[in-house]
Design an enzyme around this catalytic site. Structure first.
Site, short mmCIF file in Angstrom:
data_model
loop_
_atom_site.label_atom_id
_atom_site.label_comp_id
_atom_site.label_asym_id
_atom_site.label_seq_id
_atom_site.Cartn_x
_atom_site.Cartn_y
_atom_site.Cartn_z
N LYS A 172 0.83 -1.21 0.00
CA LYS A 172 0.00 0.00 0.00
C LYS A 172 0.87 1.27 0.00
O LYS A 172 2.06 1.21 0.28
CB LYS A 172 -0.94 -0.02 1.20
CG LYS A 172 -1.85 -1.27 1.23
CD LYS A 172 -2.61 -1.47 -0.07
CE LYS A 172 -3.78 -2.43 -0.02
NZ LYS A 172 -3.50 -3.83 0.21
C1 LIG Z 1 -4.76 -4.88 0.67
C2 LIG Z 1 -6.23 -4.94 0.75
C3 LIG Z 1 -6.90 -5.57 1.81
C4 LIG Z 1 -6.19 -6.36 2.87
O1 LIG Z 1 -5.29 -5.64 3.60
P1 LIG Z 1 -4.45 -6.35 4.77
O2 LIG Z 1 -3.95 -5.20 5.56
O3 LIG Z 1 -3.36 -7.12 4.08
O4 LIG Z 1 -5.35 -7.23 5.52
C5 LIG Z 1 -8.28 -5.50 1.86
N1 LIG Z 1 -8.98 -4.88 0.91
C6 LIG Z 1 -8.38 -4.28 -0.14
C7 LIG Z 1 -9.23 -3.59 -1.16
C8 LIG Z 1 -6.99 -4.32 -0.26
O5 LIG Z 1 -6.41 -3.74 -1.32
#
Ligand SMILES: *Cc1c(COP(=O)(O)O)cnc(C)c1O
Length: 403
Positions: free
Chosen positions: A207
């Protein structure tokens, strides 16, 4: 240490390639987690402060920064976005058989969170232009068992929130924003993450802002806040105990262990302090791809991302839609040969084995989601991507001809 906007090849084991080797001796990864200015100092401070569990000084600093960024009523750091979504399902008291409307074209965590409570995800198709939940199909998917709507702002481009918040209000449904892509984005001047009664963030290494693994639950409905704190702390009133509001802490509700360590919150604090710098670099790359691939895209029948008026997108990802799967696969292969790692994205949840077992698809199916999943390719996009590497990606894409 400075922000590593140039690819840190030494640190990542790509050192010692001589200039005499082939021009593509070093490949361009799809993502490299950002490393920001004060992170090693903050880590040392977090480890040295005599406590490493959550709810410490860095947890407070990171939460405050997130609050300013999102305008959220309250921010609770969590171990992941997945866990924040699970907390939201517990907070809504989802009962077996309760239905939750969500896009098929998304990450499985939203579906999992409700399935774990016995809920039934109802998968709705996405719009062909923004790839977001198609608000025109939501009302038709509402039944007497519907409890909530989950939206995902794909690539940080806001969903049609006016229509969706209107429906949620009219039918008395909870609205949750999975805002994993949308930190810093806005819809008609209002930050993404501030529309739902709750919203979730991810700080996974993929992210814009990351601490390895981490997340946050944004609580905009203050009535949910007291219970949210309890659920995050194994169903205890430990948060109140630490604030001196009760003289012992006890098990008072269901819950789990969803609190982020202060060590990771230290990493997160340093990333959030670099937010503007990280975003400026990501935006520059996003817009360079968008501008310099426009002619090639038009000539080859390739679609570029569409950002509606009133949406500010935070450059979370850059994608292209090829005419079909065969060309998409060929482009991924071509880029790999050129040393560029590009990748596809979500496989529709309504056709996934667990999606079939635990959910159901709304009437009319999700034909757009199925097509998009086959045609979409994402290009490398991270703050440390050097200009010359952006140029290399663009050149490599342009050298591909759709057939
Ligand atoms: C990355 C992501 C998640 C999960 O995030 P984590 O922190 O790894 O649990 C959930 N929803 C979306 C849309 C994502 O891009």
């Amino acid at each position: 240490m400075v922000d590593s906007y140039e690819p840190a090849r030494q640190r990542n084991g790509f050192a010692s390639r001589s200039a005499m080797e082939t021009p593509h001796a070093t490949s361009i990864p799809f993502n490299r987690p950002h490393s920001s200015e004060h992170e090693l100092d903050y880590l040392a401070e977090a480890i040295g402060q005599g406590r490493t569990a959550g709810d410490g000084p860095f947890t407070r600093r990171a939460s405050q920064l997130l609050k300013e960024l999102t305008g959220a009523g309250c921010v609770l750091l969590t171990t992941s976005c997945t866990d924040a979504l699970e907390m939201s399902a517990v907070l809504l008291d989802i009962q077996p058989g309760d239905e939750v409307i969500m896009p098929s074209f998304t990450f499985m965590s939203a579906a999992n969170a409700f399935v774990l409570r016995g809920g039934v995800p109802v998968f709705v198709d996405c719009r062909a232009d923004t790839l977001n939940l198609d608000e025109r199909l939501v009302e038709g998917a509402i039944t007497a068992r519907t409890r909530a709507i989950v939206v995902v702002h794909y690539g940080g481009v806001g969903c049609e929130m006016e229509a969706i918040t209107g429906l949620a209000e009219r039918y008395g449904l909870a609205l949750i924003e999975d805002n994993a892509h949308g930190l810093g984005g806005s819809y008609r001047g209002r930050p993404l993450g501030s529309f739902g009664c709750m919203a979730t963030q991810s700080f996974h290494e993929t992210k814009n802002i990351q601490c390895g693994e981490g997340g946050a639950l944004l609580v905009n409905d203050t009535e949910l806040l007291a219970r949210a704190e309890v659920i995050r702390e194994k169903g205890t009133d430990r948060s109140r105990f630490f604030r001196g509001q009760v003289d012992k802490y006890r098990w008072i509700d269901v819950g789990s262990s969803y609190l982020l360590s202060d060590v990771l919150a230290a990493l997160l604090t340093s990333q959030l302090e670099s937010f503007d710098k990280i975003q400026a670099r990501r935006q520059a790359i996003w817009h360079r791809y968008h501008g310099e691939l426009a002619d090639w895209a038009a000539e080859n029948g390739v679609s570029q991302p569409m950002v509606p008026d009133g949406c500010m997108q935070p450059a979370h990802l850059y994608y292209l839609l090829l005419p079909d799967m065969r060309n998409r696969q060929a482009l991924i292969g071509h880029l790999a040969e050129e040393g560029v790692q590009a990748t596809f994205h979500y496989q529709p949840l309504h056709t996934a084995p667990a999606g079939v077992r635990y959910g159901r698809v709304a009437a009319g199916g999700c034909p757009v989601s199925e097509q998009i999943a086959e045609r979409l390719i994402r290009l490398p996009l991270f703050a440390g991507l050097a200009e010359m590497d952006v140029a290399r990606v663009i050149e490599a894409v342009r050298a591909f001809e759709v057939s």
